[in-house]
Design a protein around this motif. Structure first.
Motif, PDB file in Angstrom:
ATOM      1  N   LEU A   1       0.964  -1.353   0.183  1.00 42.54           N
ATOM      2  CA  LEU A   1       0.033  -0.047  -0.046  1.00 42.54           C
ATOM      3  C   LEU A   1       0.875   1.168  -0.034  1.00 42.54           C
ATOM      4  N   VAL A   2       1.951   1.252   0.878  1.00 38.56           N
ATOM      5  CA  VAL A   2       2.958   2.512   1.020  1.00 38.56           C
ATOM      6  C   VAL A   2       3.538   2.503  -0.455  1.00 38.56           C
ATOM      7  N   ALA A   3       3.958   1.480  -0.913  1.00 33.54           N
ATOM      8  CA  ALA A   3       4.659   1.624  -2.249  1.00 33.54           C
ATOM      9  C   ALA A   3       3.638   2.194  -3.624  1.00 33.54           C
ATOM     10  N   ALA A   4       2.427   1.917  -3.487  1.00 31.09           N
ATOM     11  CA  ALA A   4       1.466   2.249  -4.314  1.00 31.09           C
ATOM     12  C   ALA A   4       1.161   3.638  -4.062  1.00 31.09           C
ATOM     13  N   VAL A   5       1.018   4.131  -2.939  1.00 29.18           N
ATOM     14  CA  VAL A   5       0.572   5.614  -2.603  1.00 29.18           C
ATOM     15  C   VAL A   5       1.961   6.361  -3.050  1.00 29.18           C
ATOM     16  N   TYR A   6       3.086   6.014  -2.538  1.00 29.49           N
ATOM     17  CA  TYR A   6       4.216   6.694  -3.231  1.00 29.49           C
ATOM     18  C   TYR A   6       4.348   6.727  -4.737  1.00 29.49           C
ATOM     19  N   ASP A   7       4.111   5.913  -5.393  1.00 28.00           N
ATOM     20  CA  ASP A   7       4.124   5.894  -6.711  1.00 28.00           C
ATOM     21  C   ASP A   7       3.299   6.656  -7.429  1.00 28.00           C
ATOM     22  N   LYS A   8       2.064   6.943  -6.820  1.00 27.28           N
ATOM     23  CA  LYS A   8       0.957   7.774  -7.481  1.00 27.28           C
ATOM     24  C   LYS A   8       1.181   9.051  -7.121  1.00 27.28           C
ATOM     25  N   TYR A   9       1.607   9.464  -5.806  1.00 26.94           N
ATOM     26  CA  TYR A   9       1.331  10.745  -5.301  1.00 26.94           C
ATOM     27  C   TYR A   9       2.807  11.585  -4.998  1.00 26.94           C
ATOM     28  N   ALA A  10       3.777  10.790  -5.005  1.00 27.54           N
ATOM     29  CA  ALA A  10       5.141  11.514  -4.524  1.00 27.54           C
ATOM     30  C   ALA A  10       5.543  12.443  -5.645  1.00 27.54           C
ATOM     31  N   ILE A  11       5.896  13.482  -5.307  1.00 27.02           N
ATOM     32  CA  ILE A  11       6.396  14.560  -6.251  1.00 27.02           C
ATOM     33  C   ILE A  11       7.780  14.405  -6.309  1.00 27.02           C
ATOM     34  N   GLU A  12       8.576  14.394  -7.563  1.00 23.86           N
ATOM     35  CA  GLU A  12       9.885  14.104  -7.843  1.00 23.86           C
ATOM     36  C   GLU A  12      10.250  12.765  -6.960  1.00 23.86           C
ATOM     37  N   LYS A  13       9.576  11.848  -7.526  1.00 21.27           N
ATOM     38  CA  LYS A  13       9.750  10.595  -7.071  1.00 21.27           C
ATOM     39  C   LYS A  13      11.026   9.957  -7.595  1.00 21.27           C
ATOM     40  N   ILE A  14      11.609   9.018  -6.725  1.00 19.50           N
ATOM     41  CA  ILE A  14      12.805   8.099  -7.526  1.00 19.50           C
ATOM     42  C   ILE A  14      12.151   7.042  -8.055  1.00 19.50           C
ATOM     43  N   THR A  15      12.205   6.934  -9.269  1.00 14.33           N
ATOM     44  CA  THR A  15      11.696   5.615 -10.317  1.00 14.33           C
ATOM     45  C   THR A  15      12.504   4.615 -10.491  1.00 14.33           C
ATOM     46  N   VAL A  16      11.790   3.531 -10.707  1.00 15.13           N
ATOM     47  CA  VAL A  16      12.415   2.128 -10.849  1.00 15.13           C
ATOM     48  C   VAL A  16      13.325   2.289 -12.004  1.00 15.13           C
ATOM     49  N   LEU A  17      13.331   3.076 -12.970  1.00 16.72           N
ATOM     50  CA  LEU A  17      13.857   3.022 -14.289  1.00 16.72           C
ATOM     51  C   LEU A  17      15.333   3.812 -14.151  1.00 16.72           C
ATOM     52  N   GLU A  18      15.337   4.444 -12.986  1.00 18.56           N
ATOM     53  CA  GLU A  18      16.621   4.942 -12.916  1.00 18.56           C
ATOM     54  C   GLU A  18      17.789   4.152 -12.346  1.00 18.56           C
ATOM     55  N   ASN A  19      18.950   4.754 -12.654  1.00 16.51           N
ATOM     56  CA  ASN A  19      19.988   4.005 -11.985  1.00 16.51           C
ATOM     57  C   ASN A  19      20.077   4.082 -10.753  1.00 16.51           C
ATOM     58  N   LEU A  20      19.704   2.822  -9.933  1.00 16.71           N
ATOM     59  CA  LEU A  20      19.409   3.008  -8.116  1.00 16.71           C
ATOM     60  C   LEU A  20      20.668   2.937  -7.719  1.00 16.71           C
ATOM     61  N   THR A  21      21.400   3.994  -7.339  1.00 13.63           N
ATOM     62  CA  THR A  21      22.565   3.941  -6.702  1.00 13.63           C
ATOM     63  C   THR A  21      22.333   3.763  -5.233  1.00 13.63           C
ATOM     64  N   ARG A  22      23.195   3.341  -4.308  1.00 11.02           N
ATOM     65  CA  ARG A  22      22.927   2.920  -2.882  1.00 11.02           C
ATOM     66  C   ARG A  22      22.406   4.338  -2.314  1.00 11.02           C
ATOM     67  N   GLU A  23      22.652   5.431  -2.650  1.00 13.40           N
ATOM     68  CA  GLU A  23      22.211   6.694  -2.056  1.00 13.40           C
ATOM     69  C   GLU A  23      20.738   6.746  -2.503  1.00 13.40           C
ATOM     70  N   LYS A  24      20.345   6.294  -3.613  1.00 19.34           N
ATOM     71  CA  LYS A  24      18.943   6.651  -3.762  1.00 19.34           C
ATOM     72  C   LYS A  24      18.071   5.224  -3.307  1.00 19.34           C
ATOM     73  N   LEU A  25      18.775   4.242  -2.964  1.00 19.27           N
ATOM     74  CA  LEU A  25      18.049   3.176  -2.355  1.00 19.27           C
ATOM     75  C   LEU A  25      17.923   3.563  -0.802  1.00 19.27           C
ATOM     76  N   LEU A  26      18.896   4.383  -0.251  1.00 23.96           N
ATOM     77  CA  LEU A  26      18.906   4.533   1.282  1.00 23.96           C
ATOM     78  C   LEU A  26      17.542   5.542   1.419  1.00 23.96           C
ATOM     79  N   LYS A  27      17.688   6.458   0.411  1.00 18.80           N
ATOM     80  CA  LYS A  27      16.637   7.542   0.531  1.00 18.80           C
ATOM     81  C   LYS A  27      15.246   6.953   0.411  1.00 18.80           C
ATOM     82  N   LEU A  28      15.031   5.993  -0.646  1.00 19.60           N
ATOM     83  CA  LEU A  28      13.686   5.471  -0.912  1.00 19.60           C
ATOM     84  C   LEU A  28      13.504   4.620   0.429  1.00 19.60           C
TER      85      LEU A  28
END
Length: 312
Positions: free
Chosen positions: A104-131
């Motif tokens: 549920l949390v993932a679905a809400v973040y995906d739909k409503y987060a502004i400037e969200k980190i997307t799955v298509l990005e290069n997921l660096t450790r920094e981005k994973l930790l921020k998520l």
């Protein structure tokens, strides 16, 4: 409106230990899933989910006010959709340790987060930790305290290796051998478990020096070894470490194991037909099982509901 699907997860290794920097391994489990919807919103389940989303939207408003640098949401759109009856349509059982609130949390973040980190990005450790940090704050609404791993797994739909609290990475696991006799399975305890009281119990135990020493010298040691063995496909070594881990859990985490499963747990260790471990925080829900011969395990656990999730 029909949102994208978000899947359940299984924390194969690391329950409780990851609070104290053990390794962990979490995999997506596509058998259960959920999506945000606004059609067919008149059922009792939809109304209940909508009420929960309403409270969650309020919580996210407060979260955003406290920490705008961490995450911002399109609250106007979220509140409008909630007012229109939006709900989370999910087959993921609640209180079973397979990440119902995480999806549920993932679905809400995906739909409503502004400037969200997307799955298509290069997921660096920094981005994973921020998520993980964002998801931890969001999911705390449901559990009181959350590592953020369940929503992260659901959002990425990739296996995640936890090396320590500030060192996580997406990983690959050996391909399944669908003809193999070895298996990981879920065993239905027949009752739900609540995360918050179990985590509270664990934190109380952590005040005792003996428990802390056991966690470091036994539980974390065997957990780390299991993670390494599983990722590297060392099946023989894996089952040796699983037996030790199952024993440590039975001896030291009894309150987290439903009473009627204590005997079954020990039976697995004694016969080597299967080894059981906690799935999530325990207290009910699913119990995780590992066996080198699924037919033997099914025979030994006759009358119980087994769901195979991975074949060796």
């Amino acid at each position: 409106m029909k949102g994208p699907l978000f899947y359940s997860k299984i924390l194969l290794f690391g329950e409780y230990g990851i609070i104290k920097d053990s390794k962990g391994l979490s995999i997506p489990y596509n058998f259960f899933k959920g999506a945000l919807k606004s059609k067919n919103k008149d059922s009792e389940a939809a109304r209940k989910s909508n009420a929960s989303l309403r409270a969650f939207a309020e919580y996210l408003k407060d979260l955003q006010q406290k920490d705008q640098e961490l995450v911002t949401f399109d609250l106007e759109a979220l509140n409008k959709d909630v007012a229109d009856g939006m709900y989370f349509d999910s087959s993921i059982p609640q209180g079973y340790g397979v990440g119902s609130s995480g999806a549920l949390v993932a679905a809400v973040y995906d739909k409503y987060a502004i400037e969200k980190i997307t799955v298509l990005e290069n997921l660096t450790r920094e981005k994973l930790l921020k998520l993980k940090a964002i998801f931890g704050k969001m999911e705390s609404f449901f559990h009181g305290k959350s590592s953020g791993l369940d929503p992260l797994n659901s959002y990425l739909s990739l296996p995640i290796l936890i090396n320590s609290q500030d060192n996580i990475e997406s990983t690959s696991i050996p391909s399944q051998n669908l003809d193999g006799k070895g298996a990981v399975f879920l065993l239905d305890s027949g009752s739900t478990g609540e995360t918050a009281p179990m985590v509270h119990l664990f934190m109380e135990q952590m005040k005792h020096e003996g428990f802390r020493a056991m966690l470091k010298d036994q539980f974390i040691k065997h957990t780390d070894a299991c993670v390494e063995d599983f990722i590297n496909g060392n099946v023989k070594s894996l089952f040796g470490n699983l037996k030790q881990l199952s024993h440590v859990v039975l001896d030291n985490f009894k309150p987290m194991i439903p009473v009627e499963f204590h005997k079954l747990w020990k039976q697995g260790i004694d016969t080597n037909d299967y080894y059981l471990k906690l799935c999530g925080s325990g207290g009910g829900g699913y119990i995780l099982g590992f066996t080198e011969d699924i037919n033997k395990a099914k025979k030994a656990l006759k009358g119980y509901n087994l769901e195979v999730v991975y074949n060796f």
